[in-house]
Design a protein around this motif. Structure first.
Motif, PDB file in Angstrom:
ATOM      1  N   PHE A 237       0.804  -1.222   0.000  1.00  0.00           N
ATOM      2  CA  PHE A 237       0.000   0.000   0.000  1.00  0.00           C
ATOM      3  C   PHE A 237       0.840   1.277   0.000  1.00  0.00           C
ATOM      4  N   THR A 238       2.157   1.136  -0.220  1.00  0.00           N
ATOM      5  CA  THR A 238       2.966   2.345  -0.425  1.00  0.00           C
ATOM      6  C   THR A 238       2.768   2.895  -1.831  1.00  0.00           C
ATOM      7  N   PHE A 239       2.363   2.008  -2.766  1.00  0.00           N
ATOM      8  CA  PHE A 239       2.100   2.381  -4.159  1.00  0.00           C
ATOM      9  C   PHE A 239       3.331   2.987  -4.845  1.00  0.00           C
ATOM     10  N   VAL A 240       4.510   2.582  -4.394  1.00  0.00           N
ATOM     11  CA  VAL A 240       5.741   3.036  -5.034  1.00  0.00           C
ATOM     12  C   VAL A 240       5.906   2.291  -6.354  1.00  0.00           C
ATOM     13  N   GLN A 241       6.196   3.027  -7.402  1.00  0.00           N
ATOM     14  CA  GLN A 241       6.337   2.431  -8.728  1.00  0.00           C
ATOM     15  C   GLN A 241       7.661   2.867  -9.369  1.00  0.00           C
ATOM     16  N   PRO A 242       8.254   2.014 -10.193  1.00  0.00           N
ATOM     17  CA  PRO A 242       9.509   2.368 -10.887  1.00  0.00           C
ATOM     18  C   PRO A 242       9.227   3.276 -12.083  1.00  0.00           C
ATOM     19  N   LEU A 243       8.920   4.532 -11.801  1.00  0.00           N
ATOM     20  CA  LEU A 243       8.447   5.433 -12.852  1.00  0.00           C
ATOM     21  C   LEU A 243       9.495   5.686 -13.936  1.00  0.00           C
ATOM     22  N   THR A 244      10.768   5.738 -13.538  1.00  0.00           N
ATOM     23  CA  THR A 244      11.814   5.937 -14.541  1.00  0.00           C
ATOM     24  C   THR A 244      11.855   4.777 -15.515  1.00  0.00           C
ATOM     25  N   PHE A 245      11.763   3.564 -14.995  1.00  0.00           N
ATOM     26  CA  PHE A 245      11.754   2.370 -15.827  1.00  0.00           C
ATOM     27  C   PHE A 245      10.518   2.361 -16.729  1.00  0.00           C
ATOM     28  N   LEU A 246       9.369   2.724 -16.171  1.00  0.00           N
ATOM     29  CA  LEU A 246       8.136   2.757 -16.951  1.00  0.00           C
ATOM     30  C   LEU A 246       8.222   3.799 -18.066  1.00  0.00           C
ATOM     31  N   ASN A 247       8.830   4.932 -17.768  1.00  0.00           N
ATOM     32  CA  ASN A 247       8.987   5.975 -18.783  1.00  0.00           C
ATOM     33  C   ASN A 247       9.887   5.509 -19.917  1.00  0.00           C
ATOM     34  N   ASP A 248      10.952   4.799 -19.577  1.00  0.00           N
ATOM     35  CA  ASP A 248      11.871   4.296 -20.604  1.00  0.00           C
ATOM     36  C   ASP A 248      11.195   3.276 -21.508  1.00  0.00           C
ATOM     37  N   TYR A 249      10.258   2.528 -20.942  1.00  0.00           N
ATOM     38  CA  TYR A 249       9.640   1.443 -21.718  1.00  0.00           C
ATOM     39  C   TYR A 249       8.333   1.866 -22.387  1.00  0.00           C
ATOM     40  N   PHE A 250       7.484   2.587 -21.655  1.00  0.00           N
ATOM     41  CA  PHE A 250       6.158   2.915 -22.166  1.00  0.00           C
ATOM     42  C   PHE A 250       6.016   4.348 -22.675  1.00  0.00           C
ATOM     43  N   SER A 251       6.935   5.230 -22.350  1.00  0.00           N
ATOM     44  CA  SER A 251       6.896   6.655 -22.671  1.00  0.00           C
ATOM     45  C   SER A 251       6.175   7.431 -21.566  1.00  0.00           C
ATOM     46  N   SER A 252       6.274   8.745 -21.616  1.00  0.00           N
ATOM     47  CA  SER A 252       5.804   9.605 -20.534  1.00  0.00           C
ATOM     48  C   SER A 252       4.289   9.597 -20.382  1.00  0.00           C
ATOM     49  N   ARG A 253       3.553   9.489 -21.483  1.00  0.00           N
ATOM     50  CA  ARG A 253       2.095   9.556 -21.391  1.00  0.00           C
ATOM     51  C   ARG A 253       1.531   8.379 -20.596  1.00  0.00           C
ATOM     52  N   VAL A 254       1.982   7.167 -20.923  1.00  0.00           N
ATOM     53  CA  VAL A 254       1.504   5.985 -20.204  1.00  0.00           C
ATOM     54  C   VAL A 254       2.008   6.008 -18.759  1.00  0.00           C
ATOM     55  N   THR A 255       3.253   6.440 -18.563  1.00  0.00           N
ATOM     56  CA  THR A 255       3.806   6.504 -17.214  1.00  0.00           C
ATOM     57  C   THR A 255       3.015   7.457 -16.331  1.00  0.00           C
ATOM     58  N   PHE A 256       2.591   8.579 -16.893  1.00  0.00           N
ATOM     59  CA  PHE A 256       1.794   9.528 -16.114  1.00  0.00           C
ATOM     60  C   PHE A 256       0.477   8.900 -15.652  1.00  0.00           C
ATOM     61  N   ILE A 257      -0.128   8.078 -16.501  1.00  0.00           N
ATOM     62  CA  ILE A 257      -1.381   7.418 -16.120  1.00  0.00           C
ATOM     63  C   ILE A 257      -1.157   6.515 -14.913  1.00  0.00           C
ATOM     64  N   PHE A 258      -0.075   5.714 -14.954  1.00  0.00           N
ATOM     65  CA  PHE A 258       0.226   4.835 -13.822  1.00  0.00           C
ATOM     66  C   PHE A 258       0.574   5.650 -12.574  1.00  0.00           C
ATOM     67  N   ALA A 259       1.352   6.725 -12.761  1.00  0.00           N
ATOM     68  CA  ALA A 259       1.737   7.553 -11.617  1.00  0.00           C
ATOM     69  C   ALA A 259       0.507   8.200 -10.972  1.00  0.00           C
TER      70      ALA A 259
END
Length: 268
Positions: A237-259
Motif C-alpha cells: 500500500f505504499t504504491f511506489v512504482q519504478p516510474l523511470t523504468f516505466l517511462n523508458d519502456y512505455f513513454s511519458s504519457r503511459v507513465t503519467f497514467i500509472f503515476a
C-alpha cells in the motif's frame, strides 16, 4: 483514393526515383481506384492509366504490392533496418517485424528528428557542475538534443556517445555494450521513418494493413515483472512504482497514467 497512404517519395534517392514503385505502377495502370489510399505528397503528380481497361486494381493486388515495396525499402542495406517476415499461426496473416540495430542509422535518425537524449549522471556533475545526488531517482539528468560530435567536443576525441549519454540494456544487447536509445525512443524513430512514407493508420482503416503495433521486449518484460507487474505487489500500500523504468519502456504519457493512478489510490 489509393494515394493517401503513400505519403511521400524517398527524397534522399540519388537517382530521384520514389519508393513503393510496384504500388505506384498499379496506380499508373489503373483507370480508377476508390476507397484504398488518399492523396499523394506535394510535388507528386497524379497517376494516369496507360490503358483504361488494362486490368482492375483489387485490394489484394495493392496489399501484395504494398508489402513487397515496404520490405524492399526497409530491407535495403542503406536503410539500416532488420526485417523478419513470418506467417501467423492460422496462416491467414503475414507479419513483418521491423527492428533497428544499425548504429549509423540510429545516429542519422536521431539528428534528422532532432531527438533529445538523457545525459549520464556523472556528466552532469563533472561537466555541468550540477551536484545532483546520483542515488536519488528524482534527480533526473537533463535531456539534450543529439549531435554526433557532441560527446567528443565535451569529453575529448577518444570518447563516444556511450560515455556521454545514458546507456540502456547492457545485458539485453548481443554485444553487451548497450544502446543510447530507450525502447520507446527506438519505436518512435522506426514509426516516424515508416510514417513519412506510408500513412499506417490510414492504411489500416482502409484495409491495406490488418494492424500495426510495437512489439514487447521479452527481456524488459521480465524486469518489469520482477519489480512492478506482480500480483503480490497488490498488498503493497505504499504504491511506489519504478516510474523511470516505466517511462523508458512505455513513454511519458503511459507513465503519467500509472503515476496518477498510484497517487490517487494512496490518497484514498
Amino acid at each position: 483514393t489509393i494515394r493517401r497512404a503513400l505519403v511521400s517519395c524517398h527524397k534522399d534517392d540519388e537517382d530521384g526515383r520514389g519508393e513503393f514503385e510496384r504500388t505506384r505502377a498499379l496506380l499508373r495502370r489503373a483507370s480508377s481506384v476508390t476507397g484504398l489510399l488518399g492523396r499523394m505528397a506535394p510535388g507528386i503528380s497524379s497517376p494516369k492509366p496507360d490503358s483504361p481497361d488494362e486490368f482492375s486494381v483489387t485490394s489484394h493486388r495493392v496489399r501484395a504490392a504494398l508489402l513487397q515495396d515496404m520490405y524492399q525499402a526497409l530491407s535495403d542495406e542503406s536503410a539500416g533496418f532488420h526485417l523478419d517476415v513470418f506467417n501467423s499461426v492460422d496462416g491467414d496473416e503475414l507479419h513483418v517485424c521491423i527492428s533497428l540495430h544499425s548504429a549509423e542509422t540510429i545516429r542519422y535518425l536521431l539528428e534528422f528528428n532532432a531527438m533529445k537524449l538523457q545525459l549520464q549522471k556523472g556528466i552532469v556533475k563533472e561537466k555541468l557542475g550540477a551536484d545532483q545526488p546520483e542515488d536519488e531517482e528524482e534527480s533526473s539528468p537533463p535531456y539534450v538534443q543529439y549531435n554526433e560530435v557532441l560527446s567528443k567536443q565535451v569529453l575529448g576525441p577518444h570518447k563516444s556517445d556511450f560515455d556521454f549519454f545514458r546507456v540502456y540494456g547492457k545485458t539485453a544487447t548481443r554485444s553487451g555494450k548497450g544502446t543510447i536509445l530507450s525502447g520507446q525512443q527506438r519505436i518512435r524513430l522506426v514509426y516516424k521513418y515508416i510514417n513519412r512514407r506510408l500513412d499506417l493508420d490510414f492504411a489500416v482503416s482502409n484495409g491495406l494493413l490488418v494492424q500495426w503495433f510495437p512489439a514487447h521486449n521479452i527481456g524488459r518484460l521480465a524486469d518489469l515483472t520482477a519489480c512492478w507487474a506482480r500480483w503480490s505487489l497488490m498488498l503493497d500500500f505504499t504504491f511506489v512504482q519504478p516510474l523511470t523504468f516505466l517511462n523508458d519502456y512505455f513513454s511519458s504519457r503511459v507513465t503519467f497514467i500509472f503515476a496518477w493512478t498510484g497517487h490517487y489510490c494512496k490518497f484514498l
